[in-house]
Design a protein around this motif. Structure first.
Motif, PDB file in Angstrom:
ATOM      1  N   THR A  54       0.663  -1.433  -0.126  1.00  0.00           N
ATOM      2  CA  THR A  54       0.098  -0.001  -0.012  1.00  0.00           C
ATOM      3  C   THR A  54       0.874   1.044  -0.048  1.00  0.00           C
ATOM      4  O   THR A  54       1.678   1.381   0.707  1.00  0.00           O
ATOM      5  N   GLU A  55       0.558   2.194  -1.063  1.00  0.00           N
ATOM      6  CA  GLU A  55       1.610   3.321  -1.173  1.00  0.00           C
ATOM      7  C   GLU A  55       0.884   4.531  -0.851  1.00  0.00           C
ATOM      8  O   GLU A  55       1.291   5.723  -0.668  1.00  0.00           O
ATOM      9  N   ILE A  56      -0.641   4.342  -0.449  1.00  0.00           N
ATOM     10  CA  ILE A  56      -1.377   5.712  -0.190  1.00  0.00           C
ATOM     11  C   ILE A  56      -2.249   5.411   0.867  1.00  0.00           C
ATOM     12  O   ILE A  56      -2.884   4.214   1.121  1.00  0.00           O
ATOM     13  N   HIS A  57      -2.676   6.447   1.633  1.00  0.00           N
ATOM     14  CA  HIS A  57      -3.498   6.626   2.828  1.00  0.00           C
ATOM     15  C   HIS A  57      -3.705   7.874   3.288  1.00  0.00           C
ATOM     16  O   HIS A  57      -2.911   8.723   3.353  1.00  0.00           O
ATOM     17  N   PRO A  58      -5.231   8.308   3.502  1.00  0.00           N
ATOM     18  CA  PRO A  58      -5.439   9.669   3.563  1.00  0.00           C
ATOM     19  C   PRO A  58      -4.808  10.302   5.120  1.00  0.00           C
ATOM     20  O   PRO A  58      -4.352  11.480   4.973  1.00  0.00           O
ATOM     21  N   SER A  59      -4.591   9.368   6.112  1.00  0.00           N
ATOM     22  CA  SER A  59      -3.927   9.906   7.307  1.00  0.00           C
ATOM     23  C   SER A  59      -2.563   9.876   6.851  1.00  0.00           C
ATOM     24  O   SER A  59      -1.838  11.111   7.775  1.00  0.00           O
ATOM     25  N   VAL A  60      -1.730   9.489   6.123  1.00  0.00           N
ATOM     26  CA  VAL A  60      -0.368   9.832   5.742  1.00  0.00           C
ATOM     27  C   VAL A  60      -0.199  10.873   4.872  1.00  0.00           C
ATOM     28  O   VAL A  60       0.275  12.066   5.182  1.00  0.00           O
ATOM     29  N   ALA A  61      -1.232  11.135   4.010  1.00  0.00           N
ATOM     30  CA  ALA A  61      -1.413  12.538   3.091  1.00  0.00           C
ATOM     31  C   ALA A  61      -1.488  13.581   4.176  1.00  0.00           C
ATOM     32  O   ALA A  61      -0.738  14.674   3.995  1.00  0.00           O
ATOM     33  N   THR A  62      -2.435  13.409   5.117  1.00  0.00           N
ATOM     34  CA  THR A  62      -2.594  14.565   6.106  1.00  0.00           C
ATOM     35  C   THR A  62      -1.465  14.920   6.990  1.00  0.00           C
ATOM     36  O   THR A  62      -0.919  16.222   7.108  1.00  0.00           O
ATOM     37  N   SER A  63      -0.632  13.896   7.296  1.00  0.00           N
ATOM     38  CA  SER A  63       0.388  14.167   8.033  1.00  0.00           C
ATOM     39  C   SER A  63       1.659  14.631   7.380  1.00  0.00           C
ATOM     40  O   SER A  63       2.243  15.714   7.791  1.00  0.00           O
ATOM     41  N   GLN A  64       1.735  14.253   6.084  1.00  0.00           N
ATOM     42  CA  GLN A  64       2.853  14.932   5.335  1.00  0.00           C
ATOM     43  C   GLN A  64       2.345  16.477   5.077  1.00  0.00           C
ATOM     44  O   GLN A  64       3.220  17.460   5.087  1.00  0.00           O
ATOM     45  N   ASN A  65       1.102  16.661   4.747  1.00  0.00           N
ATOM     46  CA  ASN A  65       0.743  18.096   4.590  1.00  0.00           C
ATOM     47  C   ASN A  65       0.905  18.919   6.025  1.00  0.00           C
ATOM     48  O   ASN A  65       1.548  20.053   5.771  1.00  0.00           O
ATOM     49  N   ASN A  66       0.716  18.521   6.913  1.00  0.00           N
ATOM     50  CA  ASN A  66       0.643  19.236   8.228  1.00  0.00           C
ATOM     51  C   ASN A  66       2.323  19.527   8.538  1.00  0.00           C
ATOM     52  O   ASN A  66       2.646  20.446   8.869  1.00  0.00           O
ATOM     53  N   LEU A  67       3.407  18.314   8.436  1.00  0.00           N
ATOM     54  CA  LEU A  67       4.514  18.740   8.545  1.00  0.00           C
ATOM     55  C   LEU A  67       5.130  19.863   7.580  1.00  0.00           C
ATOM     56  O   LEU A  67       6.082  20.515   8.085  1.00  0.00           O
ATOM     57  N   ALA A  68       4.646  19.501   6.330  1.00  0.00           N
ATOM     58  CA  ALA A  68       5.269  20.317   5.312  1.00  0.00           C
ATOM     59  C   ALA A  68       4.753  22.095   5.714  1.00  0.00           C
ATOM     60  O   ALA A  68       5.624  22.972   5.552  1.00  0.00           O
ATOM     61  N   LEU A  69       3.599  22.153   6.162  1.00  0.00           N
ATOM     62  CA  LEU A  69       3.275  23.413   6.816  1.00  0.00           C
ATOM     63  C   LEU A  69       4.037  23.942   7.895  1.00  0.00           C
ATOM     64  O   LEU A  69       4.197  25.160   8.145  1.00  0.00           O
ATOM     65  N   ALA A  70       4.236  23.091   8.740  1.00  0.00           N
ATOM     66  CA  ALA A  70       5.080  23.731   9.847  1.00  0.00           C
ATOM     67  C   ALA A  70       6.696  23.837   9.739  1.00  0.00           C
ATOM     68  O   ALA A  70       6.943  24.847   9.902  1.00  0.00           O
ATOM     69  N   LEU A  71       7.055  23.114   8.585  1.00  0.00           N
ATOM     70  CA  LEU A  71       8.293  23.240   8.088  1.00  0.00           C
ATOM     71  C   LEU A  71       8.375  24.752   7.484  1.00  0.00           C
ATOM     72  O   LEU A  71       9.576  25.581   7.357  1.00  0.00           O
ATOM     73  N   LYS A  72       7.555  24.883   6.539  1.00  0.00           N
ATOM     74  CA  LYS A  72       7.196  26.112   6.074  1.00  0.00           C
ATOM     75  C   LYS A  72       7.200  27.411   6.944  1.00  0.00           C
ATOM     76  O   LYS A  72       7.820  28.606   6.847  1.00  0.00           O
ATOM     77  N   ALA A  73       6.699  27.162   8.180  1.00  0.00           N
ATOM     78  CA  ALA A  73       6.352  28.047   8.968  1.00  0.00           C
ATOM     79  C   ALA A  73       7.482  28.553   9.797  1.00  0.00           C
ATOM     80  O   ALA A  73       7.835  29.572  10.103  1.00  0.00           O
ATOM     81  N   ARG A  74       8.529  27.616   9.776  1.00  0.00           N
ATOM     82  CA  ARG A  74       9.843  27.660  10.393  1.00  0.00           C
ATOM     83  C   ARG A  74      10.598  28.659   9.488  1.00  0.00           C
ATOM     84  O   ARG A  74      11.415  29.478  10.042  1.00  0.00           O
ATOM     85  N   GLY A  75      10.335  28.769   8.438  1.00  0.00           N
ATOM     86  CA  GLY A  75      10.929  29.775   7.554  1.00  0.00           C
ATOM     87  C   GLY A  75      12.466  29.406   7.072  1.00  0.00           C
ATOM     88  O   GLY A  75      13.418  30.343   6.692  1.00  0.00           O
ATOM     89  N   ARG A  76      13.145  28.266   7.080  1.00  0.00           N
ATOM     90  CA  ARG A  76      14.394  27.920   6.815  1.00  0.00           C
ATOM     91  C   ARG A  76      14.463  27.670   5.292  1.00  0.00           C
ATOM     92  O   ARG A  76      13.817  26.737   4.916  1.00  0.00           O
ATOM     93  N   PRO A  77      15.445  28.296   4.478  1.00  0.00           N
ATOM     94  CA  PRO A  77      15.532  28.003   3.196  1.00  0.00           C
ATOM     95  C   PRO A  77      15.760  26.557   2.925  1.00  0.00           C
ATOM     96  O   PRO A  77      15.434  25.956   1.892  1.00  0.00           O
ATOM     97  N   GLY A  78      16.526  25.904   3.932  1.00  0.00           N
ATOM     98  CA  GLY A  78      17.020  24.308   3.538  1.00  0.00           C
ATOM     99  C   GLY A  78      15.790  23.461   3.733  1.00  0.00           C
ATOM    100  O   GLY A  78      15.827  22.379   3.204  1.00  0.00           O
ATOM    101  N   ASP A  79      14.799  23.755   4.219  1.00  0.00           N
ATOM    102  CA  ASP A  79      13.422  23.190   4.413  1.00  0.00           C
ATOM    103  C   ASP A  79      12.658  23.209   2.886  1.00  0.00           C
ATOM    104  O   ASP A  79      11.742  22.267   2.841  1.00  0.00           O
TER     105      ASP A  79
END
Length: 119
Positions: A54-79
């Motif tokens: 299995t390569e897809i699941h809605p909970s995994v997609a949600t977690s990926q999205n939330n982590l990405a938003l938090a990393l973006k909020a941190r504002g580090r260009p390396g992220d």
């Protein structure tokens, strides 16, 4: 968690929710704590849901999205590369999950497209 159990969907969901609250509160150090919780939640959800081919699941997609938003909020260009990868993966999963049959639009897909565009 007891015995050999290192992951549980309720723990992953609770970590995700706590991370969202910390990010929203915005006190010093909260964002770093939120990122760690999102990373752990994503790790757990991948271990729980992405098994046996299995390569897809809605909970995994949600977690990926939330982590990405938090990393973006941190504002580090390396992220930024990681943010784009996470949003892209989330979007691709959601397309497969929600755009089936005659369904050509879905609010989760639209939100992920928007998040990717804003990355």
């Amino acid at each position: 968690l007891t015995g050999d159990t290192k992951v549980h969907p309720y723990v992953a969901a609770s970590q995700n929710n706590l991370a969202l609250a910390l990010k929203a509160r915005g006190r010093t150090g909260d964002l770093e704590k939120a990122i760690k919780l999102h990373e752990n939640s994503l790790r757990m959800r991948r271990a729980i849901y992405l098994t046996n081919g299995t390569e897809i699941h809605p909970s995994v997609a949600t977690s990926q999205n939330n982590l990405a938003l938090a990393l973006k909020a941190r504002g580090r260009p390396g992220d930024l590369d990681k943010v784009i990868r996470l949003h892209t993966s989330s979007l691709e999963m959601e397309k497969v999950i929600y755009l089936t049959g005659d369904t050509k639009v879905h609010h989760k897909v639209a939100a992920s497209q928007n998040n990717l565009a804003l990355a």
